[in-house]
Design an enzyme around this catalytic site. Structure first.
Site, mmCIF file in Angstrom:
data_model
loop_
_atom_site.group_PDB
_atom_site.id
_atom_site.type_symbol
_atom_site.label_atom_id
_atom_site.label_comp_id
_atom_site.label_asym_id
_atom_site.label_seq_id
_atom_site.Cartn_x
_atom_site.Cartn_y
_atom_site.Cartn_z
ATOM 1 N N ASP A 171 0.839 -1.202 0.000
ATOM 2 C CA ASP A 171 0.000 0.000 0.000
ATOM 3 C C ASP A 171 0.876 1.255 0.000
ATOM 4 O O ASP A 171 0.641 2.200 -0.761
ATOM 5 C CB ASP A 171 -0.903 -0.016 1.233
ATOM 6 C CG ASP A 171 -2.113 0.895 1.097
ATOM 7 O OD1 ASP A 171 -2.456 1.291 -0.036
ATOM 8 O OD2 ASP A 171 -2.726 1.200 2.134
ATOM 9 N N HIS A 254 -4.303 3.019 -6.954
ATOM 10 C CA HIS A 254 -5.492 2.714 -6.160
ATOM 11 C C HIS A 254 -6.736 2.553 -7.021
ATOM 12 O O HIS A 254 -7.631 1.766 -6.686
ATOM 13 C CB HIS A 254 -5.697 3.779 -5.080
ATOM 14 C CG HIS A 254 -4.917 3.511 -3.835
ATOM 15 N ND1 HIS A 254 -3.573 3.812 -3.723
ATOM 16 C CD2 HIS A 254 -5.268 2.926 -2.662
ATOM 17 C CE1 HIS A 254 -3.144 3.446 -2.526
ATOM 18 N NE2 HIS A 254 -4.149 2.899 -1.861
ATOM 19 N N HIS A 257 -6.520 -0.917 -8.205
ATOM 20 C CA HIS A 257 -6.969 -1.781 -7.100
ATOM 21 C C HIS A 257 -8.493 -1.851 -7.074
ATOM 22 O O HIS A 257 -9.089 -2.935 -6.961
ATOM 23 C CB HIS A 257 -6.472 -1.254 -5.753
ATOM 24 C CG HIS A 257 -7.252 -1.790 -4.580
ATOM 25 N ND1 HIS A 257 -8.444 -1.212 -4.165
ATOM 26 C CD2 HIS A 257 -7.039 -2.842 -3.761
ATOM 27 C CE1 HIS A 257 -8.920 -1.903 -3.135
ATOM 28 N NE2 HIS A 257 -8.091 -2.895 -2.883
ATOM 29 N N HIS A 271 -5.588 -5.648 0.586
ATOM 30 C CA HIS A 271 -5.614 -4.358 -0.118
ATOM 31 C C HIS A 271 -4.239 -3.999 -0.663
ATOM 32 O O HIS A 271 -4.083 -3.694 -1.852
ATOM 33 C CB HIS A 271 -6.100 -3.277 0.865
ATOM 34 C CG HIS A 271 -5.977 -1.884 0.355
ATOM 35 N ND1 HIS A 271 -6.937 -1.281 -0.429
ATOM 36 C CD2 HIS A 271 -5.005 -0.945 0.532
ATOM 37 C CE1 HIS A 271 -6.564 -0.051 -0.718
ATOM 38 N NE2 HIS A 271 -5.403 0.186 -0.162
#
Length: 365
Positions: A171, A254, A257, A271
């Site tokens: 992340d 992101h 993602h 995540h």
């Protein structure tokens, strides 16, 4: 447009800090709703209860239902009113934090965030990522303020599965590259303004810390040791990445993602593991120099982050699946449009396909 930097009011990181939670909480309210998982309560519920014994702040525990969704947020809003709580404390991982922050916002209470893992940059942010009941990304809920306090007990975090801290590195890996893209495009950050030099410096420090300390920290964690490298990675995963992404901005990694949430095969992945692959894809989309791409892919392989679709759980990848991810990533309200050039589902799909090929290449497959 002004430049804006935001952050939590207080960040505390150290061994044994959870023993002081009750004392900290008493400075914010008289009765706390502690949102925690059933497993988390078994591990540290007694420790939390003991920390409140000598304080004037009461507490009730409630078990998290597993998803940061409107159903769960509404349930907890009703519980806050029923039990007359004036403080929300989220203990555990990212979806618990996001739910606690959202509930505190709607109920107009302070919120304390107490991670038991260092797996995402969610703890420090004024943001909740809301999903459907089935776990598909729905929206970003931007909040008017950051948590009142973030408390990281490194004794507890070191006992968590190593994979979770590695996911946190994934992340954090996106932070600098997304910040750089937003600075180049002049995008508005999650803080509601342009990127400050301070945010860029923190984002760069986050990346440099990962490169210098990440592999050392993983080895130490596998031995159950909290070394200086581990302390630095916990801070990078949480504080540096948290302030960096929020005050500098999100871009390709992101959004990709979020696009990947349409693939059920990826739902079991953390995540940060998906964001790491999203970072590689963003770099391919940007056509960065090979040296930069190699540094990021090599880092992912060294610490155990996924670099191929197969490692993400997708045994059979098809053009149709890739295009579904690309189209979802390009949603009008997502951050892929913060890139400093036009993006389309077709260019994103090509980058997703090439990112997988680069992963196989560097794995020697």
């Amino acid at each position: 447009m002004a430049k804006i930097l935001i952050s939590p009011s207080k960040y505390v990181q150290g061994a044994g800090e959870m023993k002081k939670l009750g004392t900290y909480a008493a400075g914010y309210g008289k009765k706390a709703l502690v949102l925690i998982s059933a497993g988390g309560y078994k591990r540290i519920g007694a420790l939390i209860e003991k920390s409140f014994e000598e304080t004037e702040c009461g507490l009730i525990f409630d078990y998290f239902n597993g998803e940061c969704c409107r159903t769960e947020i509404d349930r907890l809003k009703a519980l806050i009113q029923e039990k007359n709580c004036d403080l929300v404390i989220g203990v555990g991982g990212g979806k618990i934090f996001d739910t606690a922050k959202a509930v505190a916002y709607y109920c107009k209470t302070p919120v304390l965030i107490c991670p038991t893992i260092a797996s995402t940059d969610a703890p420090c942010s004024a943001l909740s990522v809301v999903y459907t009941d089935e776990g598909v990304f729905e929206e970003y809920l931007f909040l008017p303020s950051n948590p009142n306090m973030v408390l990281m007990d490194t004794d507890i975090i070191v006992k968590s599965p190593v994979r979770l801290t590695v996911a946190g590195m994934g992340d954090a890996l996106a932070t600098f590259f997304e910040a750089r893209a937003c600075k180049r495009s002049g995008a508005i950050s999650c803080a509601g303004g342009k990127t400050t030099e301070a945010a860029m410096a923190l984002a760069k420090l986050c990346f440099d810390t990962l490169m210098e300390e990440g592999e050392k920290a993983k080895i130490a964690l596998e031995a159950g040791a909290c070394t200086e490298a581990v302390e630095k990675i916990i801070e990078a995963n949480t504080l540096l990445s948290g302030i960096g992404f929020e005050s500098a901005g999100l871009a390709g990694a992101h959004a990709i993602h979020n696009g990947m949430t349409v693939l059920e095969e990826c739902h079991h992945m953390y995540h940060g593991e998906k964001v790491a692959f999203g970072t590689i894809t963003q770099l391919v989309l940007e056509n960065v120099p090979m040296e930069e791409l190699a540094e990021v892919i090599d880092f992912c392989i060294e610490v155990g982050l996924p670099v191929t679709w197969r490692e993400l759980g997708v045994e059979t990848i098809t053009d149709e699946k890739i295009m579904a991810v690309a189209e979802a990533a390009c949603a009008e309200n997502d951050t892929l449009h913060n890139m400093p050039f036009e993006v389309t589902p077709e260019t994103v799909a090509a980058a997703l396909k090439a990112a997988d090929a680069f992963g196989h290449y560097y794995l020697g497959e």
